[in-house]
Design an enzyme around this catalytic site. Sequence first.
Site, PDB file in Angstrom:
ATOM      1  N   ASP A   1      -5.712  22.272  -9.730  1.00  0.00           N
ATOM      2  CA  ASP A   1      -6.045  21.120 -10.565  1.00  0.00           C
ATOM      3  C   ASP A   1      -5.473  21.429 -11.947  1.00  0.00           C
ATOM      4  OD1 ASP A   1      -7.257  19.320 -12.345  1.00  0.00           O
ATOM      5  OD2 ASP A   1      -9.064  19.150 -11.109  1.00  0.00           O
TER       6      ASP A   1
ATOM      7  N   LYS B   1      -6.818  11.208 -17.535  1.00  0.00           N
ATOM      8  CA  LYS B   1      -7.078  11.916 -18.783  1.00  0.00           C
ATOM      9  C   LYS B   1      -5.882  11.763 -19.733  1.00  0.00           C
ATOM     10  CE  LYS B   1     -10.916  12.862 -16.789  1.00  0.00           C
ATOM     11  NZ  LYS B   1     -11.211  14.025 -15.958  1.00  0.00           N
TER      12      LYS B   1
ATOM     13  N   ARG C   1       0.808  -1.218   0.000  1.00  0.00           N
ATOM     14  CA  ARG C   1       0.000   0.000   0.000  1.00  0.00           C
ATOM     15  C   ARG C   1       0.845   1.274   0.000  1.00  0.00           C
ATOM     16  NH1 ARG C   1      -3.311  -0.791   4.599  1.00  0.00           N
ATOM     17  NH2 ARG C   1      -1.920   0.581   5.730  1.00  0.00           N
TER      18      ARG C   1
ATOM     19  N   TYR D   1     -14.112  21.408 -11.071  1.00  0.00           N
ATOM     20  CA  TYR D   1     -14.669  20.106 -11.477  1.00  0.00           C
ATOM     21  C   TYR D   1     -15.803  19.749 -10.504  1.00  0.00           C
ATOM     22  CZ  TYR D   1     -14.327  15.005 -12.298  1.00  0.00           C
ATOM     23  OH  TYR D   1     -14.562  13.695 -12.581  1.00  0.00           O
TER      24      TYR D   1
END
Length: 389
Positions: free
Chosen positions: A179, A203, A54, A107
């Site tokens: 962002d 993206k 992790r 967003y």
Amino acid sequence: MKKDSLITHAGRHPERHFGAVNPPVYHVSTILHPSVAAMEQSGKKPFEGVRYGRFGTPTTHAFEEALAAVEGGHKTVATSSGLAAITGALLAYLKAGDHLLMVDTTYFPTRKFCDSVLAGLGIETTYYDPLVGAGIKDLLRPNTRVVFTESPGSLTFEVQDIPLIAEIAHGHGAVVMMDNTWGVLNFQPFAHGVDVSIQACTKYVVGHADAMLGAITLKDEDSWLRVKSSVAAFGHSPGAEELYLGLRGLRTLAVRLRQHAATALTLCQWLQTRPEIERVLYPALADDPGHDLWQRDFTGACGLFGVILKPGFGKPAIEAMLDGYAFFGLGFSWGGFESLVIPTYGHSIIRTASAWDHAAISLRYHAGLEDACDLIGDLEAGFDRLRGG
Ligand SMILES: *Cc1c(COP(=O)(O)O)cnc(C)c1O
């Protein structure tokens, strides 16, 4: 090193992997330690080396090293999605009683997170006009801990004056987050005053619409440790295949982006000549209101833009136009090889601190890697359906 060279080489260490050009994909949760002493030692600096799946593996580290180089930052924390990067960054800095300034064009899931989770934790959000500029100083309070930016906004494409906002925010001791998903390779966040840069690598970095991945990049060791500890405390960790797909996408990012941007510009310029179009929203256009700031701060554009239709078209006609496209798929997301469109009209654009005409029929397009002439043909046939419907 120029960007094209950087993305080709960043995060690669063939000498550590028998000369293999790409880093191996470590499918692992358990790491075996040779002794109790070594196990104890690894806990002293849990985020260095490899301790437990992790916390990261050599595949994670390769991706993080590459992304940090691309963003011009110190170190990166990889996350399981772009949204996990946003929420992970915010929660690393905000606590009960703090105030957050959030750009109004953010967003939508970011807004939802502020209004639900952060509000529930006693963290107050004030939305601000993306074009606020120096006016940000009137919104800063003694307890404003974070100023969050996103430029351009991914539905309406206003460009923010990031250096100006950052300078004022820093004067008040606030942390500036951005962002940077639209800018990707073309906006250097740390050179423009940003402290914490976030990318939805889902993206353009992944670039093939086949994986979810996010990244938070920090400017120094202290802020990296803060964010890494917080993200680790929440248990967020991206999967090995996703990290690999991010690295793989990164290698071709520059050449893909140039093509996406060139096609988008061709489509936008063609759309500007169409009688059905009121306005095209794309800062790379010379007459876009955000063009000057974009030209000052960005080194390029991407394939994502918006349009506003002339008033008077009915919903059935608009739906006939969208439903019938051969190349523009109806889908969320962007940054993949394929062209996409979404309707953004009515109240799908949520604004509370700045004006937006909700009667305006707006659409968002992503120019994929198809031939630009084919895409124009698709748009043209769509306008025939729009007028005939
Ligand atoms: C898609 C997107 C995100 C979220 O990324 P996911 O990987 O889908 O969670 C964040 N910001 C912007 C601007 C986006 O377009």
